[in-house]
Design a protein around this motif. Structure first.
Motif, PDB file in Angstrom:
ATOM      1  N   ALA A   5       9.486  11.859   4.513  1.00 25.36           N
ATOM      2  CA  ALA A   5       8.389  10.951   4.856  1.00 25.36           C
ATOM      3  C   ALA A   5       8.688   9.574   4.294  1.00 25.36           C
ATOM      4  CB  ALA A   5       7.073  11.471   4.297  1.00 25.36           C
ATOM      5  N   SER A   6       8.398   8.555   5.082  1.00 22.59           N
ATOM      6  CA  SER A   6       8.624   7.176   4.651  1.00 22.59           C
ATOM      7  C   SER A   6       7.404   6.332   4.983  1.00 22.59           C
ATOM      8  CB  SER A   6       9.867   6.587   5.340  1.00 22.59           C
ATOM      9  OG  SER A   6       9.695   6.529   6.742  1.00 22.59           O
ATOM     10  N   GLY A   7       7.095   5.405   4.086  1.00 18.77           N
ATOM     11  CA  GLY A   7       6.014   4.456   4.299  1.00 18.77           C
ATOM     12  C   GLY A   7       6.544   3.052   4.153  1.00 18.77           C
ATOM     13  N   GLY A   8       6.030   2.125   4.957  1.00 13.92           N
ATOM     14  CA  GLY A   8       6.566   0.773   4.957  1.00 13.92           C
ATOM     15  C   GLY A   8       5.509  -0.290   4.803  1.00 13.92           C
ATOM     16  N   GLY A   9       5.995  -1.501   4.580  1.00 13.51           N
ATOM     17  CA  GLY A   9       5.097  -2.642   4.515  1.00 13.51           C
ATOM     18  C   GLY A   9       4.455  -2.962   5.842  1.00 13.51           C
ATOM     19  N   ASP A  10       4.964  -2.378   6.925  1.00 10.60           N
ATOM     20  CA  ASP A  10       4.380  -2.574   8.257  1.00 10.60           C
ATOM     21  C   ASP A  10       3.198  -1.636   8.515  1.00 10.60           C
ATOM     22  OD1 ASP A  10       5.829  -0.254   8.277  1.00 10.60           O
ATOM     23  OD2 ASP A  10       7.130  -0.774   9.966  1.00 10.60           O
ATOM     24  N   GLY A  11       2.817  -0.815   7.512  1.00 12.59           N
ATOM     25  CA  GLY A  11       1.701   0.106   7.677  1.00 12.59           C
ATOM     26  C   GLY A  11       2.044   1.383   8.401  1.00 12.59           C
ATOM     27  N   MET A  12       3.316   1.603   8.704  1.00 10.62           N
ATOM     28  CA  MET A  12       3.733   2.794   9.430  1.00 10.62           C
ATOM     29  C   MET A  12       4.058   3.932   8.468  1.00 10.62           C
ATOM     30  SD  MET A  12       3.639   1.965  12.628  1.00 10.62           S
ATOM     31  CE  MET A  12       4.590   3.303  13.368  1.00 10.62           C
ATOM     32  N   VAL A  13       3.718   5.136   8.886  1.00  9.78           N
ATOM     33  CA  VAL A  13       4.119   6.367   8.199  1.00  9.78           C
ATOM     34  C   VAL A  13       4.993   7.147   9.171  1.00  9.78           C
ATOM     35  CG1 VAL A  13       3.375   8.515   7.120  1.00  9.78           C
ATOM     36  CG2 VAL A  13       2.019   6.441   6.816  1.00  9.78           C
ATOM     37  N   LYS A  14       6.211   7.456   8.745  1.00 14.17           N
ATOM     38  CA  LYS A  14       7.150   8.151   9.617  1.00 14.17           C
ATOM     39  C   LYS A  14       7.662   9.412   8.931  1.00 14.17           C
ATOM     40  CE  LYS A  14       8.820   4.120  12.212  1.00 14.17           C
ATOM     41  NZ  LYS A  14       8.472   4.623  13.566  1.00 14.17           N
ATOM     42  N   VAL A  15       7.951  10.408   9.744  1.00 18.18           N
ATOM     43  CA  VAL A  15       8.525  11.671   9.274  1.00 18.18           C
ATOM     44  C   VAL A  15       9.849  11.874   9.999  1.00 18.18           C
ATOM     45  CG1 VAL A  15       8.214  14.162   9.058  1.00 18.18           C
ATOM     46  CG2 VAL A  15       6.245  12.641   8.803  1.00 18.18           C
TER      47      VAL A  15
END
Length: 472
Positions: free
Chosen positions: A298-308
């Motif tokens: 899981a990754s979270g970014g400064g763009d507000g996206m959460v990705k798996v």
């Protein structure tokens, strides 16, 4: 004439002297009717109260006649020849006339349940007693103050840093400016390393599963691997564009997120360590967590996206790997990520100042199963498996730590110990204590999830029974 007859005639005669024969007949009919009604009322049996403390039998005239017949019948001589021939006939006549066989009737029979009244009284007596309330389940006591406070001078007050980590060998690690320090309760504080360049600083830390190697990300766009026992640097992983703000291990694979929005996988066993680069975030990668089963990242970014992302297949070298899930419900940077240890398909994420929401995601169905507005910046999330709870660390404007029930997200306890925002949080190996790093240059240790000691009485009794069995 006798005296009582004269008295009766003298008292009754004047009352009827003035009546005509017709009126006298009417009066006699009314009197007879009244006497018959009074007699019927007297003969009417009282209803038997089933909740009374004694049994009062109710018998009608027919029962008394049958009882009298049976008593007189016993005195008559018995003709065996006649009786044997007429028994079926007598039984048939008795059933036809009375509805039952009179030879099977008891002289004094009790109808109904004679014990019912006693049982009702007994139940009333028991009900009248004061009932004791069932023992309520005692809730655990969570201390409101930290168990210990450590100094953390020169800590960088930066939302995007991840510089607090607890190893599986009970070693608490913190990055303060350009130095990494180790601490445990027995040995105290030990300095592990210093960055060679004074301008650079430690931006991220991550222990491997065994707890003997640690990865240190820096603002100088590199990752250093250290052997903690020997206090020796093993290798440097470079080639990043911007600082490395988050790290996460999956066995021998180290994943690194940088300010450029890239995620790189490194196999630390190989000389050519770079395996794959994931490009899915448009801004800095500030949160990175592998699932407990090692299948998803899981990754979270400064763009507000959460990705798996899926696990990289062994031996594959590719830069075109696609994410399994991509969610954009957060309205701010996502640094706080945590996988549920007892439910590997549940992921928790927390948003920054412009979002302030905790969201629970089901990676199997790709839906958000729960959302909560905390009204405060979220910098870290940790699942506490001892009590199946979720812990969040907050910045502006609360600067506190909150324990939530899972999955309802109802507040259990609020821990207040930092004067400024809580930059990071980590859980110790036995899952009983959390450490929080504050921008006020302190580290607080909270014993909020200590389990009750297991009673040894059952073990002692079982051992004793085994000893007795062996003796016999």
């Amino acid at each position: 004439m006798a005296g009582w007859q004269r008295k009766a005639s003298s008292s009754s005669t004047p009352a009827f002297n003035g009546l005509s024969p017709g009126q006298l007949a009417t009066l006699l009919q009314v009197t007879a009717k009244t006497q018959s009604e009074t007699k019927d009322k007297k003969m009417k049996p009282r209803p038997c109260r089933m909740d009374s403390d004694r049994f009062i039998p109710t018998r009608n005239n027919k029962q008394m006649e049958v009882a009298s017949f049976l008593l007189t019948k016993e005195k008559e001589p018995v003709d065996t020849k006649k009786t044997s021939q007429s028994v079926p006939k007598q039984k048939a006549m008795s059933v036809l006339l009375n509805g039952y066989d009179i030879n099977n009737v008891k002289i004094l029979s009790i109808g109904g349940n004679s014990l019912q009244g006693f049982q009702n009284i007994k139940s009333k007596v028991h009900c009248s007693k004061k009932t004791t309330a069932a023992p309520t389940k005692r809730t655990r006591r969570i201390p409101s103050a930290p168990d210990r406070i450590l100094d953390a001078p020169a800590v960088h007050n930066d939302f995007y840093l991840n510089v607090l980590e607890w190893s599986s060998q009970d070693m608490l690690t913190v990055g303060l400016h350009n130095t990494v320090y180790l601490w445990n309760a027995t040995e105290g504080v030990t300095r592990l390393m210093n960055l060679e360049r004074g301008e650079g600083y430690v931006s991220s830390l991550s222990w491997c599963k065994e707890g003997n190697y640690i990865a240190v990300g820096t603002s100088d766009s590199e990752v250093q691997l250290w052997d903690v026992e020997r206090q020796k640097r093993l290798r440097i992983l470079s080639g990043y564009r911007g600082g490395v703000g988050c790290l996460s291990w999956n066995d021998h694979v180290l994943s690194c997120g940088s300010k450029s929005g890239e995620i790189r996988h490194h196999d630390v066993r190989m000389a050519d360590h770079h395996i794959c680069t994931l490009t899915g975030h448009s801004q800095e990668v500030c949160g990175l967590q592998w699932s407990p089963d090692g299948r998803c990242l899981a990754s979270g970014g400064g763009d507000g996206m959460v990705k798996v992302w899926p696990r990289v297949q062994q031996g594959s070298i590719s830069n075109a790997q696609q994410s399994i899930h991509s969610w954009n419900l957060h309205q701010g940077s996502v640094k706080a990520l945590a996988w549920c240890p007892w439910k590997p398909n549940i992921l928790a994420s927390g948003g920054g100042t412009s979002d302030c929401h905790i969201r629970l995601w089901n990676t199997s169905s790709s839906i958000c199963i729960k959302s909560l507005d905390t009204q405060s910046q979220i910098l870290s999330l940790v699942f506490a498996p001892n009590y199946n709870e979720l812990v969040s660390a907050h910045g502006r404007s609360d600067n506190n730590v909150v324990i939530w029930q899972y999955p309802s997200l109802t507040k259990v306890k609020e821990l207040i110990g930092h004067k400024e925002r809580v930059l990071g949080m980590t859980l110790n190996p036995d899952r009983s204590t959390i450490a929080t790093l504050g921008a006020d240059e302190t580290i607080c240790l909270w014993k909020s999830f200590k389990m009750k000691p297991v009673k040894k009485t059952t073990m002692a009794s079982s051992t004793l029974s085994l000893m007795r069995a062996s003796i016999r």
